[in-house]
Design a protein around this motif. Structure first.
Motif, PDB file in Angstrom:
ATOM      1  N   TYR A   1      36.857  29.016  32.057  1.00 34.93           N
ATOM      2  CA  TYR A   1      36.326  30.115  32.870  1.00 34.93           C
ATOM      3  C   TYR A   1      36.907  30.100  34.274  1.00 34.93           C
ATOM      4  O   TYR A   1      36.876  29.083  34.966  1.00 34.93           O
ATOM      5  CB  TYR A   1      34.804  29.979  33.004  1.00 34.93           C
ATOM      6  CG  TYR A   1      33.994  30.382  31.790  1.00 34.93           C
ATOM      7  CD1 TYR A   1      34.592  30.885  30.643  1.00 34.93           C
ATOM      8  CD2 TYR A   1      32.613  30.253  31.806  1.00 34.93           C
ATOM      9  CE1 TYR A   1      33.829  31.244  29.544  1.00 34.93           C
ATOM     10  CE2 TYR A   1      31.840  30.608  30.702  1.00 34.93           C
ATOM     11  CZ  TYR A   1      32.456  31.103  29.569  1.00 34.93           C
ATOM     12  OH  TYR A   1      31.692  31.456  28.485  1.00 34.93           O
ATOM     13  N   PRO A   2      37.403  31.244  34.754  1.00 34.87           N
ATOM     14  CA  PRO A   2      37.699  31.362  36.174  1.00 34.87           C
ATOM     15  C   PRO A   2      36.390  31.591  36.936  1.00 34.87           C
ATOM     16  O   PRO A   2      35.428  32.035  36.317  1.00 34.87           O
ATOM     17  CB  PRO A   2      38.606  32.598  36.244  1.00 34.87           C
ATOM     18  CG  PRO A   2      38.278  33.395  35.034  1.00 34.87           C
ATOM     19  CD  PRO A   2      37.712  32.447  34.008  1.00 34.87           C
ATOM     20  N   PRO A   3      36.325  31.355  38.216  1.00 34.66           N
ATOM     21  CA  PRO A   3      37.379  30.915  39.125  1.00 34.66           C
ATOM     22  C   PRO A   3      37.738  29.426  39.001  1.00 34.66           C
ATOM     23  O   PRO A   3      38.740  29.016  39.581  1.00 34.66           O
ATOM     24  CB  PRO A   3      36.784  31.177  40.515  1.00 34.66           C
ATOM     25  CG  PRO A   3      35.605  32.048  40.309  1.00 34.66           C
ATOM     26  CD  PRO A   3      35.109  31.770  38.938  1.00 34.66           C
TER      27      PRO A   3
ATOM     28  N   HIS B   1      44.442  39.622  41.006  1.00 36.47           N
ATOM     29  CA  HIS B   1      43.009  39.371  41.199  1.00 36.47           C
ATOM     30  C   HIS B   1      42.221  39.840  39.991  1.00 36.47           C
ATOM     31  O   HIS B   1      41.203  40.492  40.129  1.00 36.47           O
ATOM     32  CB  HIS B   1      42.511  40.104  42.451  1.00 36.47           C
ATOM     33  CG  HIS B   1      43.185  39.665  43.703  1.00 36.47           C
ATOM     34  ND1 HIS B   1      42.896  38.487  44.328  1.00 36.47           N
ATOM     35  CD2 HIS B   1      44.160  40.246  44.426  1.00 36.47           C
ATOM     36  CE1 HIS B   1      43.653  38.354  45.401  1.00 36.47           C
ATOM     37  NE2 HIS B   1      44.442  39.398  45.480  1.00 36.47           N
TER      38      HIS B   1
ATOM     39  N   ASN C   1      39.006  37.869  40.329  1.00 42.88           N
ATOM     40  CA  ASN C   1      38.531  37.559  41.671  1.00 42.88           C
ATOM     41  C   ASN C   1      37.850  38.795  42.263  1.00 42.88           C
ATOM     42  O   ASN C   1      38.502  39.807  42.537  1.00 42.88           O
ATOM     43  CB  ASN C   1      39.727  37.134  42.529  1.00 42.88           C
ATOM     44  CG  ASN C   1      39.307  36.817  43.948  1.00 42.88           C
ATOM     45  OD1 ASN C   1      38.131  36.878  44.293  1.00 42.88           O
ATOM     46  ND2 ASN C   1      40.282  36.495  44.778  1.00 42.88           N
ATOM     47  N   ALA C   2      36.536  38.689  42.461  1.00 46.39           N
ATOM     48  CA  ALA C   2      35.782  39.853  42.942  1.00 46.39           C
ATOM     49  C   ALA C   2      36.284  40.315  44.304  1.00 46.39           C
ATOM     50  O   ALA C   2      36.305  41.516  44.600  1.00 46.39           O
ATOM     51  CB  ALA C   2      34.297  39.516  43.010  1.00 46.39           C
TER      52      ALA C   2
ATOM     53  N   GLY D   1      38.534  42.248  41.253  1.00 46.78           N
ATOM     54  CA  GLY D   1      38.469  41.773  39.865  1.00 46.78           C
ATOM     55  C   GLY D   1      37.069  41.375  39.456  1.00 46.78           C
ATOM     56  O   GLY D   1      36.110  41.651  40.178  1.00 46.78           O
ATOM     57  N   ASP D   2      36.967  40.718  38.314  1.00 46.51           N
ATOM     58  CA  ASP D   2      35.648  40.400  37.779  1.00 46.51           C
ATOM     59  C   ASP D   2      35.715  39.125  36.936  1.00 46.51           C
ATOM     60  O   ASP D   2      36.351  39.121  35.884  1.00 46.51           O
ATOM     61  CB  ASP D   2      35.178  41.579  36.914  1.00 46.51           C
ATOM     62  CG  ASP D   2      33.780  41.349  36.361  1.00 46.51           C
ATOM     63  OD1 ASP D   2      33.257  40.221  36.495  1.00 46.51           O
ATOM     64  OD2 ASP D   2      33.212  42.300  35.797  1.00 46.51           O
ATOM     65  N   PRO D   3      35.070  38.038  37.388  1.00 45.65           N
ATOM     66  CA  PRO D   3      35.114  36.804  36.606  1.00 45.65           C
ATOM     67  C   PRO D   3      34.430  36.940  35.238  1.00 45.65           C
ATOM     68  O   PRO D   3      34.745  36.204  34.322  1.00 45.65           O
ATOM     69  CB  PRO D   3      34.368  35.793  37.486  1.00 45.65           C
ATOM     70  CG  PRO D   3      33.612  36.588  38.474  1.00 45.65           C
ATOM     71  CD  PRO D   3      34.330  37.889  38.640  1.00 45.65           C
ATOM     72  N   ILE D   4      33.507  37.901  35.120  1.00 47.25           N
ATOM     73  CA  ILE D   4      32.817  38.068  33.833  1.00 47.25           C
ATOM     74  C   ILE D   4      33.759  38.685  32.806  1.00 47.25           C
ATOM     75  O   ILE D   4      33.638  38.428  31.610  1.00 47.25           O
ATOM     76  CB  ILE D   4      31.555  38.939  34.006  1.00 47.25           C
ATOM     77  CG1 ILE D   4      30.648  38.299  35.060  1.00 47.25           C
ATOM     78  CG2 ILE D   4      30.805  39.097  32.695  1.00 47.25           C
ATOM     79  CD1 ILE D   4      29.491  39.172  35.491  1.00 47.25           C
TER      80      ILE D   4
ATOM     81  N   GLN E   1      35.277  36.246  30.534  1.00 48.44           N
ATOM     82  CA  GLN E   1      34.403  35.771  29.459  1.00 48.44           C
ATOM     83  C   GLN E   1      34.373  36.764  28.300  1.00 48.44           C
ATOM     84  O   GLN E   1      34.372  36.369  27.137  1.00 48.44           O
ATOM     85  CB  GLN E   1      32.995  35.513  29.990  1.00 48.44           C
ATOM     86  CG  GLN E   1      32.977  34.454  31.073  1.00 48.44           C
ATOM     87  CD  GLN E   1      31.565  34.001  31.426  1.00 48.44           C
ATOM     88  OE1 GLN E   1      30.606  34.285  30.727  1.00 48.44           O
ATOM     89  NE2 GLN E   1      31.446  33.271  32.526  1.00 48.44           N
TER      90      GLN E   1
END
Lengths: 524, 286
Positions: A144-146, A230, A233-234, A238-241, A244
């Motif tokens: 998972y990022p970050p 990104h 990266n919010a 972007g969106d870390p979810i 997933q």
């Protein structure tokens, strides 16, 4: 003279020693390579598990740092999945599919060679991670990022290893699909194929569909790490979810990639030792296809704690529960196959029965986890560790062991040592349950997974688990010894060592000649 | 022979279930919130369903293993299909699942309903600690592991709450709906308190809402449940549930020390804004 040479070429390998194995395009050789590779990786990844259990034997004791602990956890997962379970099943596919459908070889023999020889390099990359600054990837196999964006160069090596493994899997899958669809002997209609071939056909489609998705996900991580993007990266939009979602869109079909061929193996073994045809062959095929289809719409159940809206949680809960229906059909069919059969309990059958029983326990904990509110309680705890080891160890890995004992006489021409096999089965089963059953209790009590240290309330059970895990690890040395002993010699197996076996490979000598079915057999 | 087997099985069952039940916990923590109570009930319900299926399916399998074996001379039957049976055992599980889905749906909707909360607390995950900000009161503080380093390093005997203790617990009033606004300053974390039946992942740049309500005063302990780096095991959660009167007194006391609290909060606010912009870069270079 020329005729003699070409005759020799057909009788056996065209080269000797290492060159034979590097340049081989023979499906039997490549099957053997896959299986040996898988066995080596099983002991490496298993060794990491032993280290994990040693660290968790009691609270506080620092055998190694939490950072290194996380690396072992990650590599144990990645290697067991991509280095052990998947290559083992491809090994079975290489050996068995041509023999079971009456084909002379795989459809693309040279690509077959390449699919295999990519694997050792991916494995070397993963092992090499421990020797670069910052060590191996320490994100868990889910990356998972970050967190995965922050990792050292070990993460880049993981990403490249996954790319290589993905290419290998996709080529293997294309080869399997083409072989099954084009190289069946006359009369071998789709609905006459052994169930193992059916489950692999469906698995291969899953592989082609989702391995590129994983490749895309890790490539985006790579781009976020090095190329200023990104995606996850919010702060950059972007969106870390999103990672997933993409990961689990791959990840859930991946779960079935690791279990459908196991269903296939078990569906060969149970009828053989029940001396009775498989119950509900057609419904087995449909159930397998249903499971595969449903696997694309349930990924959200790995993410119930991210905070979906209620509609999302309900959709994924209903879809996940639905999978219990075709899975249940399979279990019922196996029991019905045994019902009023004439059962005997050689090692493959013991492993098959153990599989049905313990995989079902994994299915039950899966049902518990399908219920969203209960999943939210248990997500990220040891309950989940218990659940997926019941489906992956007593499921996939024990089906692989069952398959090895079942077909080893065919492959080597020798019977394995039945006493060793039975010791291996009973010790594995007992230690497996002592290792993983208490993890349900730990998870229910709230112990998080992937922790290097834990509160005192969890000490007793962790000690039970650790001791049993060492027993489980040591028991696998019996497996290794039984295999080596069988390869080196033993009672001649004969063409058909199992009186209840009916599929095509048992009409061939044991071991089968280097090239088989050069003239198509006709299936009536 | 059969008596010995069944006797051995009973003994095994006893060892597997009843002995551990006395020695250590084998179930969920006693529920301490309305949602935890529902989760507890759902879990027990699913277990009963599983037990029923287990007995029917493996009872049949055990019967076959004992009676339909070659060594007792059983001759194999030849049947391999039975459409009626196959339809029945497809439909019955479907109905059982529908029966399970109904109460589960009610709980899902209750868990998602954050309306009508008495208090909102912003929960921010850091590597490796939590920050709690009481939005209506301007109270904000960090909650960090307070287990002495000597105990972590095995240099001193471990206390009872080893790895489950913090310097500043989250203080909440009992009997009130507490809304949590969960976010993160760096990587993904997850805020979990087992007895309260609440868990929510924390994502940088996103705020996710959940809620809990403590039935009775008490100290409830929990953990981070999403792998967040080397300190993942070392950022516990402690919720101190007190009566509403005690809570009001606690708020007043916190606000009396307003000066220091205010500067600390401002500092935290500033550094948080800074971190959001540069989180990934800073983390990468560190």
């Amino acid at each position: 003279m020329e005729a003699v040479a070409s005759h020799d070429e057909h009788a056996g390998p065209h080269a000797r020693g290492l060159v034979r194995w590097i340049t081989t395009t023979n499906h039997k050789d490549i099957g053997t390579l896959y299986l040996c590779f898988s066995l080596v990786m099983f002991f490496i990844a298993g060794f990491f598990a032993m280290l994990i259990r040693a660290e968790l034997f009691e609270p506080g004791a620092r055998l190694f740092s939490p950072a290194l602990y996380n690396q072992f956890v990650t590599m144990h997962g990645l290697m067991m999945i991509f280095g052990v379970i998947m290559p083992a099943f491809v090994g079975f596919a290489n050996w068995q599919i041509p023999l079971m459908i009456g084909a002379p070889d795989m459809a693309f023999p040279r690509m077959n060679n390449w699919s295999f020889w990519l694997l050792p390099f991916a494995a070397l990359l993963m092992i090499g991670e421990f020797f670069v600054p910052g060590g191996a990837a320490a994100t868990g196999w889910t990356m998972y990022p970050p967190l995965s964006v922050e990792m050292g160069p070990g993460m880049d090596m993981t990403i490249f290893a996954i790319h290589i493994l993905g290419i290998s899997s996709i080529m293997g899958a294309i080869n399997i699909i083409t072989t099954i669809l084009n190289l069946r002997a006359p009369g071998m209609t789709l609905m006459k194929m052994p169930l193992f071939v059916w489950t692999w056909l469906i698995t291969a489609y899953l592989l082609v569909a989702v391995m590129p998705v994983l490749a895309g996900a890790v490539t985006m991580v790579l781009a976020d790490r090095h190329f200023g993007t990104h995606f996850f990266n919010a702060a950059g939009g972007g969106d870390p979810i999103m990672f997933q979602h993409i990961f689990w869109f791959f990840g859930h079909p991946e779960v079935y990639i690791m279990i459908l061929p196991a269903f296939g193996i078990i569906s060969e073994i149970i009828p053989t030792f029940s001396r009775k045809p498989l119950f509900g062959y057609a419904s087995m095929v449909y159930a397998t296809a249903s499971i595969a289809t449903l696997s694309f719409v349930v990924w959200g159940h790995h993410m119930f704690t991210v905070g979906f809206p209620a509609s999302g949680q309900l959709f994924f809960m209903y879809a996940t529960m639905l999978i219990a229906v075709p899975t249940g059909v399979k279990i019922f069919n196996w029991v019905a196959t045994m019902w009023r059969g004439s059962l005997s309990f050689e090692t493959p059958m013991l492993f098959a029965i153990g599989f049905v029983l313990m995989f079902t326990i994994g299915g039950f904990s899966g049902l518990v986890l399908a219920v969203t509110p209960v999943d939210i309680q248990l997500h990220g705890t040891y309950y989940v560790v218990a659940h997926f080891h019941y489906v992956l160890f007593s499921g996939a890995a024990m089906a692989i062991m069952a398959g090895i004992y079942y077909w080893l006489p065919k492959w080597t021409g020798h019977m394995y040592d039945e006493t060793l096999g039975k010791w291996h089965f009973w010790l594995t089963t007992i230690f497996f349950n002592l290792t993983f059953f208490p993890m349900h209790f730990l998870g229910l009590a709230g112990m998080p997974r992937r922790v290097a240290d834990y509160a005192l309330q969890y000490t007793t059970l962790n000690q039970v688990v650790s001791i049993a895990a060492f027993g489980l690890g040591l028991s696998q040395l019996i497996f290794l010894y039984a295999i080596v002993k069988c390869i080196r010699g033993g009672v001649p197996a004969g063409d058909r060592p199992w009186e209840g076996a009916t599929s095509l490979e048992w009409t061939l000598p044991s071991p089968p000649p280097y090239h088989t079915f050069e003239t198509e057999p006709v299936i009536s | 022979m059969r008596k010995t087997v069944s006797g051995a099985l009973c003994l095994l069952f006893g060892i597997l279930v009843w002995a551990p039940a006395r020695a250590f916990e084998i179930n969920l923590k006693p529920p301490a919130s309305p949602i935890a109570e529902q989760i507890y009930g759902l879990h027990i319900m699913v277990l009963w369903v599983c037990l029923g299926i287990f007995i029917v399916v493996f009872g049949a399998m055990l019967y076959a293993i004992v009676n339909h074996r070659k060594s007792v001379g059983h001759k194999p039957a030849l049947f391999h299909e039975n459409l009626a049976l196959e339809v029945v055992w497809t439909i019955i599980p479907f109905l059982i699942l529908a029966g399970m889905a109904y109460p589960a749906t009610r709980t899902v909707l209750a868990m998602k309903n954050t309306a009508g909360s008495a208090l909102s607390i912003e929960v921010t995950g850091y590597q490796w600690k939590w920050q709690y900000t009481y939005l209506p009161y301007g109270i904000s503080f960090f909650s960090t592991l307070s287990t002495p380093p000597a105990q972590l390093a095995d240099l001193a005997p471990k206390n009872r709450h080893y790895l489950e203790q913090v310097d500043h617990p989250m203080v909440v009033p009992t009997g009130e709906k507490i809304r949590l606004l969960v976010t993160s300053a760096d990587v993904v974390h997850s805020w979990f308190v087992p007895a309260l039946g609440v868990k929510q992942d924390a994502f940088p740049g996103f705020i996710k809402a959940t809620w809990f309500e403590a039935d009775a005063p008490g100290v409830y302990r929990g953990y981070c449940t999403e792998l967040c780096g080397k300190g993942h095991a070392f950022m516990p959660i402690v919720v101190d549930a007190v009566t509403p009167a005690q809570f009001a007194a606690w708020v007043a006391a916190e606000q009396r020390g307003k000066k220091t609290a205010a500067t600390a909060a401002a500092k935290a606010q500033a550094s948080r804004g800074h971190r959001t912009l540069t989180a990934s870069r800073a983390a990468r270079s560190s």
